[in-house]
Design a protein around this motif. Structure first.
Motif, PDB file in Angstrom:
ATOM      1  N   LYS A  74       0.742  72.595  73.793  1.00 32.67           N
ATOM      2  CA  LYS A  74       0.417  73.138  75.596  1.00 32.67           C
ATOM      3  C   LYS A  74       2.362  73.030  75.689  1.00 32.67           C
ATOM      4  N   VAL A  75       3.239  71.796  74.872  1.00 28.72           N
ATOM      5  CA  VAL A  75       4.248  71.663  75.370  1.00 28.72           C
ATOM      6  C   VAL A  75       5.210  73.096  74.994  1.00 28.72           C
ATOM      7  N   GLY A  76       4.752  73.597  74.321  1.00 29.06           N
ATOM      8  CA  GLY A  76       5.638  74.465  73.170  1.00 29.06           C
ATOM      9  C   GLY A  76       5.289  76.138  73.928  1.00 29.06           C
ATOM     10  N   THR A  77       3.513  76.120  74.262  1.00 30.85           N
ATOM     11  CA  THR A  77       3.375  77.500  75.435  1.00 30.85           C
ATOM     12  C   THR A  77       4.229  77.546  77.051  1.00 30.85           C
ATOM     13  N   ASN A  78       4.529  75.961  77.200  1.00 30.10           N
ATOM     14  CA  ASN A  78       5.327  76.026  78.036  1.00 30.10           C
ATOM     15  C   ASN A  78       7.197  76.463  77.885  1.00 30.10           C
ATOM     16  N   TYR A  79       7.248  75.715  76.511  1.00 31.60           N
ATOM     17  CA  TYR A  79       8.793  76.507  75.874  1.00 31.60           C
ATOM     18  C   TYR A  79       8.618  77.571  74.879  1.00 31.60           C
ATOM     19  N   LYS A  80       8.333  78.387  75.238  1.00 33.19           N
ATOM     20  CA  LYS A  80       7.700  79.408  75.016  1.00 33.19           C
ATOM     21  C   LYS A  80       8.061  80.356  76.320  1.00 33.19           C
ATOM     22  N   SER A  81       7.144  79.674  77.290  1.00 37.75           N
ATOM     23  CA  SER A  81       7.562  80.444  78.667  1.00 37.75           C
ATOM     24  C   SER A  81       8.288  80.886  79.521  1.00 37.75           C
ATOM     25  N   LEU A  82       9.690  79.650  79.262  1.00 40.67           N
ATOM     26  CA  LEU A  82      10.917  79.780  79.193  1.00 40.67           C
ATOM     27  C   LEU A  82      12.081  79.818  78.843  1.00 40.67           C
ATOM     28  N   LEU A  83      11.753  80.906  77.229  1.00 43.81           N
ATOM     29  CA  LEU A  83      13.068  80.925  76.604  1.00 43.81           C
ATOM     30  C   LEU A  83      13.022  83.100  77.225  1.00 43.81           C
ATOM     31  N   LEU A  84      14.407  83.416  77.174  1.00 36.74           N
ATOM     32  CA  LEU A  84      14.368  84.074  77.756  1.00 36.74           C
ATOM     33  C   LEU A  84      15.248  85.116  76.599  1.00 36.74           C
ATOM     34  N   SER A  85      14.628  86.304  76.343  1.00 39.35           N
ATOM     35  CA  SER A  85      14.624  87.417  75.206  1.00 39.35           C
ATOM     36  C   SER A  85      16.315  86.823  74.574  1.00 39.35           C
ATOM     37  N   ASN A  86      17.443  86.607  74.564  1.00 42.02           N
ATOM     38  CA  ASN A  86      18.679  86.200  73.751  1.00 42.02           C
ATOM     39  C   ASN A  86      18.240  84.491  73.539  1.00 42.02           C
ATOM     40  N   ASN A  87      17.188  84.194  72.882  1.00 43.75           N
ATOM     41  CA  ASN A  87      16.974  82.728  72.553  1.00 43.75           C
ATOM     42  C   ASN A  87      17.617  81.764  73.311  1.00 43.75           C
ATOM     43  N   HIS A  88      17.975  81.725  74.177  1.00 40.71           N
ATOM     44  CA  HIS A  88      18.327  80.687  75.696  1.00 40.71           C
ATOM     45  C   HIS A  88      17.371  80.355  76.280  1.00 40.71           C
ATOM     46  N   LEU A  89      17.719  79.229  77.288  1.00 42.79           N
ATOM     47  CA  LEU A  89      17.187  78.555  78.123  1.00 42.79           C
ATOM     48  C   LEU A  89      17.976  78.927  79.569  1.00 42.79           C
ATOM     49  N   PRO A  90      17.544  78.870  80.633  1.00 38.14           N
ATOM     50  CA  PRO A  90      17.800  78.923  81.732  1.00 38.14           C
ATOM     51  C   PRO A  90      18.152  77.630  82.635  1.00 38.14           C
ATOM     52  N   LEU A  91      19.830  78.029  82.913  1.00 34.64           N
ATOM     53  CA  LEU A  91      20.019  76.569  83.357  1.00 34.64           C
ATOM     54  C   LEU A  91      19.878  76.035  84.674  1.00 34.64           C
ATOM     55  N   PHE A  92      19.195  75.723  84.241  1.00 32.25           N
ATOM     56  CA  PHE A  92      18.061  75.133  86.233  1.00 32.25           C
ATOM     57  C   PHE A  92      18.522  73.418  85.860  1.00 32.25           C
ATOM     58  N   ASN A  93      18.427  72.463  86.802  1.00 38.39           N
ATOM     59  CA  ASN A  93      17.293  70.959  86.663  1.00 38.39           C
ATOM     60  C   ASN A  93      17.947  70.210  85.537  1.00 38.39           C
ATOM     61  N   GLY A  94      19.166  70.453  85.447  1.00 39.17           N
ATOM     62  CA  GLY A  94      19.949  69.323  83.892  1.00 39.17           C
ATOM     63  C   GLY A  94      19.876  70.200  82.793  1.00 39.17           C
ATOM     64  N   ALA A  95      19.899  71.565  82.702  1.00 39.64           N
ATOM     65  CA  ALA A  95      20.004  72.423  81.170  1.00 39.64           C
ATOM     66  C   ALA A  95      21.616  71.927  80.817  1.00 39.64           C
ATOM     67  N   LYS A  96      22.034  72.474  79.596  1.00 38.87           N
ATOM     68  CA  LYS A  96      22.595  72.938  79.162  1.00 38.87           C
ATOM     69  C   LYS A  96      22.765  74.606  78.299  1.00 38.87           C
ATOM     70  N   GLU A  97      24.029  74.709  77.896  1.00 38.45           N
ATOM     71  CA  GLU A  97      24.022  75.842  76.745  1.00 38.45           C
ATOM     72  C   GLU A  97      23.492  75.218  75.554  1.00 38.45           C
ATOM     73  N   ARG A  98      22.422  76.140  75.664  1.00 42.46           N
ATOM     74  CA  ARG A  98      21.248  75.605  74.125  1.00 42.46           C
ATOM     75  C   ARG A  98      20.645  77.076  73.185  1.00 42.46           C
ATOM     76  N   ASP A  99      21.227  77.706  72.116  1.00 37.38           N
ATOM     77  CA  ASP A  99      20.849  78.376  71.501  1.00 37.38           C
ATOM     78  C   ASP A  99      20.122  77.811  70.398  1.00 37.38           C
ATOM     79  N   CYS A 100      18.218  78.222  70.891  1.00 40.06           N
ATOM     80  CA  CYS A 100      17.123  78.064  70.345  1.00 40.06           C
ATOM     81  C   CYS A 100      16.847  78.781  68.981  1.00 40.06           C
ATOM     82  N   THR A 101      17.359  80.090  68.727  1.00 40.70           N
ATOM     83  CA  THR A 101      17.345  80.992  67.471  1.00 40.70           C
ATOM     84  C   THR A 101      16.687  80.318  66.543  1.00 40.70           C
ATOM     85  N   GLU A 102      17.694  79.148  65.500  1.00 39.94           N
ATOM     86  CA  GLU A 102      17.461  78.498  64.849  1.00 39.94           C
ATOM     87  C   GLU A 102      16.124  77.950  64.817  1.00 39.94           C
TER      88      GLU A 102
END
Length: 546
Positions: free
Chosen positions: A260-288
């Motif tokens: 369940k958590v992974g499904t939500n993570y996948k739906s938040l993931l952008l095409s450049n393997n980053h997450l959007p900067l909303f609601n307390g998020a910092k820049e994170r490259d999720c490629t690895e």
């Protein structure tokens, strides 16, 4: 007086008193004696460095300090709190060479044990301690599998002592993500050292209980923070790998939550393997991390209906818009008043974004980063769409808790072959200005154009003369130039974009807090004007120029 404020203020006073009592108690010999360790008869090899990749220290400077000062590194006091904290986490341990630097690791750990074998408020902080335990066990060739029996006994006993401290005080950890991480460390200890069955059972039970609090029924984090979604998935997979590596059965609830958590993570993931900067998020490259998931055959479906981020892509165009209601007081520590803000990408490159959270840059900048002005959305009379507590006591324990919340009353996402349309509205300005705000953004890949309509509906006639500010933040590496006609040209990574609106456009200086290490100077496009009618429509466009 606001009853929610009274409640949080009373709870904050209680936590402050409890914290002072704990600090005194933890530093007594009585507490140290209570952490009595029964040496394990056997330990199991949990050496698994690939699991540590996301937590590894990326700073070459700190690694250089370790190698340069060896026995004296723990005496350094003028290197800043952050460096001291990171050194005590031992996240640099996995960077040492197994063949040639075992004596170095041994010497540094021995010196640490001499100075920190008993509780210390800095070096035994719950997150620092949890991280250190994980690195000491997963880098077992340096620690609990060392050839020196006396040394490895000291390390083993101290790991168990630290684990006892964490287990005793788990309920006092305020941050829920940190609590899951601490449970991961405790589960690792319980499966590594023989005779820890009771610790294993209580930790798994606590994990099940905490997961019910931290996520909604769809597996989306209650904080609404995309980065928290990443870390929760990371910690759950860490636990799963610890259990599998030690040949223990993975509880069914762990696998269900990962899905369940992974499904939500996948739906938040952008095409450049980053997450959007909303609601307390910092820049994170999720490629690895994504490569790790693939290697473990963890493939998640991409379902957007489980949360209220409107994210879609057509050809090379991609947009993410925040249409979430604010979280509850208990989960708003890092919340930002950026409702209806958006991020726009072309070919994986961010053109319009947000400033990111300043949660690690001190109270003043943290407050600045949580304002609506730090996001690509609209403000009325220079106020935020949500009002935050300013009381220092409440902010210490509950972070960005809210005095006034908003409600998203409209949200819709439509995508076809050539267009993406996002529509959302909130009532954040209704209480003070009798105004409702609706945003519609249309992307058309055939015309290479993004168009926006910002609708502000003012209910009372005597409230129509209000000022509005509409901001579009660009990344620090973008260059903005204003034309003689008043339009704005954006240049970023060999891309050119042309911004225009029917109101006055300006280029405004801004700050970008997305990096964990440094604050960057940046710019934003500012569209200003006065609301003169009951129904006001601000139209703007962003067109690719090359």
């Amino acid at each position: 007086m606001n009853l929610r404020f009274v409640r949080l203020f009373v709870l904050s006073i209680f936590k402050s008193l409890l914290e002072k009592i704990q600090t005194f108690y933890f530093n007594t010999q009585y507490y140290n004696n209570s952490l009595k360790v029964t040496p394990p008869s056997r330990s199991y090899d949990m050496n698994n460095i690939p699991l540590l990749l996301e937590m590894e220290d990326k700073s070459t400077k700190r690694l250089a300090l370790v190698k340069k000062f060896t026995t004296n590194v723990w005496k350094l006091e003028n290197i800043g709190k952050k460096n001291i904290k990171e050194l005590n986490k031992f996240t640099w341990l996995s960077k040492l060479d197994i063949k040639n630097e075992k004596p170095l690791a041994k010497k540094i750990i021995e010196e640490w044990l001499k100075k920190n074998k008993n509780y210390n408020s800095i070096t035994w902080d719950h997150k620092v301690t949890s991280t250190r335990i994980i690195f000491w066990i997963c880098c077992s060739h340096f620690t609990i599998r060392n050839d020196d029996m006396v040394f490895r006994t000291h390390v083993t006993n101290n790991i168990i002592k630290q684990a006892l401290h964490l287990n005793k005080n788990l309920k006092f950890i305020h941050d829920e993500i940190d609590k899951i991480f601490t449970l991961a460390a405790l589960i690792l200890v319980s499966v590594t050292f023989e005779g820890s069955q009771k610790l294993f059972q209580t930790s798994v039970k606590n994990l099940s209980s905490e997961l019910k609090k931290i996520t909604d029924r769809n597996g989306f984090v209650e904080t609404k923070n995309p980065e928290d979604q990443f870390w929760l998935l990371h910690h759950l997979i860490l636990i799963r790998e610890f259990l599998m590596f030690s040949q223990n059965t993975v509880p069914e609830f762990v696998d269900l939550n990962i899905d369940k958590v992974g499904t939500n993570y996948k739906s938040l993931l952008l095409s450049n393997n980053h997450l959007p900067l909303f609601n307390g998020a910092k820049e994170r490259d999720c490629t690895e991390f994504n490569k790790f998931l693939k290697a473990k055959n963890l493939n998640f479906d991409k379902k957007h209906k489980a949360h209220n981020y409107l994210i879609s892509k057509v050809k090379k165009y991609e947009i993410a818009l925040d249409a979430n209601d604010p979280p509850s007081d208990l989960y708003s520590q890092n919340y930002q008043a950026g409702c209806l803000s958006f991020e726009f990408f072309y070919n994986g490159i961010k053109i319009i974004g947000n400033s990111g959270s300043a949660k690690n840059f001190g109270d003043e900048l943290s407050y600045l980063g949580q304002t609506t002005a730090a996001h690509s959305t609209l403000t009325i009379n220079d106020t935020s769409s949500c009002l935050f507590q300013k009381n220092a006591m409440v902010r210490k324990y509950y972070g960005n808790s809210l005095v006034h919340k908003l409600k998203v009353y409209k949200k819709d996402l439509n995508t076809d072959k050539h267009t993406v349309s996002v529509i959302a509205g909130h009532n954040g300005y209704q209480k003070n200005y009798n105004a409702l705000y609706e945003r519609k953004i249309l992307i058309n890949d055939e015309s290479s154009k993004v168009e926006g309509d910002e609708l502000i509906i003012v209910a009372k006639k005597n409230m129509v003369f209000l000022n509005f500010s509409l901001r579009f933040h660009v990344p620090p590496n973008a260059r903005l130039v204003q034309t003689h006609g008043g339009d704005i040209l954006i240049s970023i990574e060999n891309q050119g974009w042309h911004f225009k609106s029917q109101y006055q456009n300006k280029i405004e200086n801004s700050l970008n807090f997305a990096s964990y290490d440094k604050i960057h100077e940046s710019k934003c496009i500012l569209v200003e004007g006065t609301l003169k009618d009951k129904v006001n429509n601000i139209h703007w466009s962003l067109e690719k120029s090359n």
